[in-house]
Every structure is written in C-alpha cells, then in structure tokens.
Design an enzyme around this catalytic site. Structure first.
Site, PDB file in Angstrom:
ATOM      1  N   ASP A 179      16.225   0.694   4.168  1.00  0.00           N
ATOM      2  CA  ASP A 179      15.330   0.527   3.020  1.00  0.00           C
ATOM      3  C   ASP A 179      14.265  -0.497   3.420  1.00  0.00           C
ATOM      4  O   ASP A 179      14.573  -1.677   3.621  1.00  0.00           O
ATOM      5  CB  ASP A 179      16.132   0.038   1.807  1.00  0.00           C
ATOM      6  CG  ASP A 179      15.251  -0.085   0.560  1.00  0.00           C
ATOM      7  OD1 ASP A 179      14.004  -0.079   0.690  1.00  0.00           O
ATOM      8  OD2 ASP A 179      15.825  -0.206  -0.533  1.00  0.00           O
ATOM      9  N   SER A 234      -3.976   4.890   3.062  1.00  0.00           N
ATOM     10  CA  SER A 234      -4.429   5.976   2.183  1.00  0.00           C
ATOM     11  C   SER A 234      -5.906   5.765   1.901  1.00  0.00           C
ATOM     12  O   SER A 234      -6.394   4.622   1.944  1.00  0.00           O
ATOM     13  CB  SER A 234      -3.649   5.917   0.866  1.00  0.00           C
ATOM     14  OG  SER A 234      -4.301   6.676  -0.135  1.00  0.00           O
ATOM     15  N   LYS A 243      -1.835  -0.462  -0.063  1.00  0.00           N
ATOM     16  CA  LYS A 243      -2.464   0.294   1.026  1.00  0.00           C
ATOM     17  C   LYS A 243      -3.685  -0.462   1.580  1.00  0.00           C
ATOM     18  O   LYS A 243      -3.955  -0.407   2.781  1.00  0.00           O
ATOM     19  CB  LYS A 243      -2.869   1.688   0.535  1.00  0.00           C
ATOM     20  CG  LYS A 243      -1.686   2.598   0.214  1.00  0.00           C
ATOM     21  CD  LYS A 243      -0.745   2.739   1.389  1.00  0.00           C
ATOM     22  CE  LYS A 243       0.168   3.944   1.293  1.00  0.00           C
ATOM     23  NZ  LYS A 243       1.170   3.984   2.377  1.00  0.00           N
ATOM     24  N   TYR A 257      -0.469   0.704  -6.019  1.00  0.00           N
ATOM     25  CA  TYR A 257      -0.409   1.499  -4.777  1.00  0.00           C
ATOM     26  C   TYR A 257      -1.603   1.163  -3.881  1.00  0.00           C
ATOM     27  O   TYR A 257      -1.458   0.917  -2.681  1.00  0.00           O
ATOM     28  CB  TYR A 257      -0.410   2.980  -5.155  1.00  0.00           C
ATOM     29  CG  TYR A 257      -0.373   3.958  -4.004  1.00  0.00           C
ATOM     30  CD1 TYR A 257       0.844   4.382  -3.460  1.00  0.00           C
ATOM     31  CD2 TYR A 257      -1.539   4.504  -3.467  1.00  0.00           C
ATOM     32  CE1 TYR A 257       0.882   5.297  -2.413  1.00  0.00           C
ATOM     33  CE2 TYR A 257      -1.516   5.418  -2.431  1.00  0.00           C
ATOM     34  CZ  TYR A 257      -0.301   5.819  -1.906  1.00  0.00           C
ATOM     35  OH  TYR A 257      -0.263   6.725  -0.876  1.00  0.00           O
TER      36      TYR A 257
END
Ligand SMILES: NC(=O)c1ccc[n+]([C@@H]2O[C@H](COP(=O)([O-])OP(=O)(O)OC[C@H]3O[C@@H](n4cnc5c(N)ncnc54)[C@H](OP(=O)(O)O)[C@@H]3O)[C@@H](O)[C@H]2O)c1
Length: 244
Positions: A60, A138, A155, A151
């Site tokens: 993880d 991304s 990124k 997010y």
C-alpha cells in the site's frame, strides 16, 4: 538501431496489477526487464506477475512502512534499476466540498508514498551506477479542472518533483521523468457519468480516449536507454488536448 538497455534490468512498477500500470509493466517486460508487480491486493499482483513473468510484491503506497518493506524485498532481488510510480486512485469533489481528509488521502497515495519509494529506489540505483524513474502524473496536474482540487494537487506535486529530483540526482546517473496521460479507459474512468465522458471526449482532438497500452510506449521509452539524454521532462500523452 537504438537499444533499450532494459534486458535483465529490475523494474519496480507500483499500481501495476491492472490499467495503465499493468500496460507499462508489460512494455518493460517486453523490453527484457524483470518486473516487480505491486499494488495493495496480493492476489491481483500475483495474477498480473504471472502473466508478465514478473515478481509480485503487495504494497500500500499510502503506508511508508510497506513502501520500505517493498524496497527491502527489491534489494534481495538485486536492487531497482527502474522505478515507475503509477499507483493511484480517482475521484474528487468541487473545492467547497473537498476537506482535509480528501487532500491527505490523495497526497498519501499519489505523492508521499511515491517520494518514499523514490528515495529508497535512488539509494539502490546509486549502488548500481544509475537508473531511471518515471512518475505517472496527469494533465490535471498541469492545468486546472473543476472537481480535481485534491487529485490535481497531488499530481502537480509529482510534476514539480520530477524536475527537482532530476536536478539533484543527475550526478548519480539517475534520470527522472514524468508521464501525463489525458483520458485513458481503465477501471478508474469506467464509472464516469455519460455527460462527463462526452464532455471530456469533445475536448480531445483525436476524438477518443486512450487505451492503457498506448501509455506503454511513452513510458518504456522514458525508462530506456533510448531516452538516455532525457531527464526532468514530463511527457504529455493526451490525444492533443493540451495542444489547444
Ligand atoms: N485513467 C486515466 O484516465 C488516467 C489519466 C491520467 C493519469 N492517470 C493515473 O494513472 C495511474 C493509474 O491509473 P489507472 O487509470 O490505470 O487506474 P486503475 O485501473 O484503477 O489502476 C490503479 C492501480 O493502482 C493500484 N492502487 C490503488 N491504490 C493503491 C495504493 N494505495 N497503493 C498501491 N497501489 C494502489 C491499484 O491496485 P489495488 O487496488 O490492488 O491497490 C491498481 O493497480 C494513476 O496514478 C492515475 O492517477 C490515469
């Protein structure tokens, strides 16, 4: 003829049980690398590793102790020559509804674990005279999009770190690059509402989403000797979206 230099190299790919990470691991394995397939779910890792003739190690990436243990096992295999950080999860809410917990989760999985992995991988690469790292970021880490506060922040942190690590580790023979996909058809994007999917497709000049395999070429290139003079670069693979 340009050689990839990947034959016999040990390539650790996080988030490689499926999706983009699996496709990248498949590309590296096709180039002759021995791939370490890693994600949280041990059974999925084992199945993917079997398909690629690789080694499964569950981890993880949000848990530093597990990341250290992952690289401890990689050391027993001979140490990492290539490290690809691809583990990640999607989702997001508008900024007004994004709380500290969501920001922390995104940073933990996408960024903080990747940096722990990068430090461990770099230590092994130094002992081997160098290596290559690739961080899957991304296009949403390069520019804003509504509903991507957490997010996108994680990124963007990765895209920035590509440059810092490339500068600091060049003297060790370690190249550090990033890959910024646009819209790729994977489990992560399969649950998008139709309206959101149509809107995303309408913005892509190539007029379609990418297949995960289409990320393997750019990723394998950046990890290989074909990119031996490329470092500190984030390669955008988005069907032309950011060309606008
Ligand atoms: N799909 C897109 O359009 C797109 C676009 C740009 C960037 N990306 C990025 O590309 C990467 C791969 O995405 P994908 O679309 O291929 O998604 P995916 O098909 O859902 O695969 C995600 C992978 O990450 C693993 N993973 C998730 N959380 C993890 C954790 N805490 N620790 C370790 N592994 C974890 C998953 O396995 P387990 O569940 O077993 O852990 C799986 O192997 C992500 O970083 C994503 O942000 C995707």
């Amino acid at each position: 003829m340009i050689g990839t230099g990947l034959r016999g190299k040990i390539a650790v790919v996080t988030g490689s049980s499926r999706g983009i990470g699996f496709a990248i691991a498949e590309g590296l394995a096709a180039g002759g690398a021995k791939v370490v397939v890693s994600s949280r779910d041990a059974a999925s890792c084992a199945a993917a590793a079997e398909r690629l003739g690789g080694v499964p190690i569950a981890c993880d990436m949000a848990d530093d102790a597990q990341v250290e243990a992952l690289f401890g096992k990689v050391a027993e295999l001979g140490g990492a020559d290539v490290f690809v950080s691809c583990a990640g999860l999607g989702g997001g809410r508008l900024a007004a509804k994004t709380d500290r917990a969501e920001l922390q989760t995104m940073l933990d999985v996408h960024y903080l674990g990747a940096m722990t992995g990068a430090r461990a991988a770099a230590a092994q690469m130094r002992g081997k005279g160098g290596g290559a790292m690739l961080f899957v970021t991304s296009i949403w880490g390069l520019g804003g999009a509504t509903g991507t506060l957490a997010y996108g922040a994680a990124k963007a942190a990765l895209a920035h770190s590509v440059k810092v690590l490339a500068l600091e580790w060049a003297r060790d023979g370690i190249r550090v690059n990033g890959l910024a996909p646009g819209y790729v058809e994977t489990d992560m994007t399969s649950e998008l509402p139709d309206a959101a999917r149509d809107k995303m497709l309408s913005r892509i000049p190539l007029r379609r989403a990418a297949r995960p395999e289409e990320m393997a070429g750019p990723a394998t290139f950046l990890c290989s000797d074909a990119a031996s003079y490329v470092t500190g670069h984030v390669l955008v693979a988005d069907g032309g979206e950011r060309a606008r």
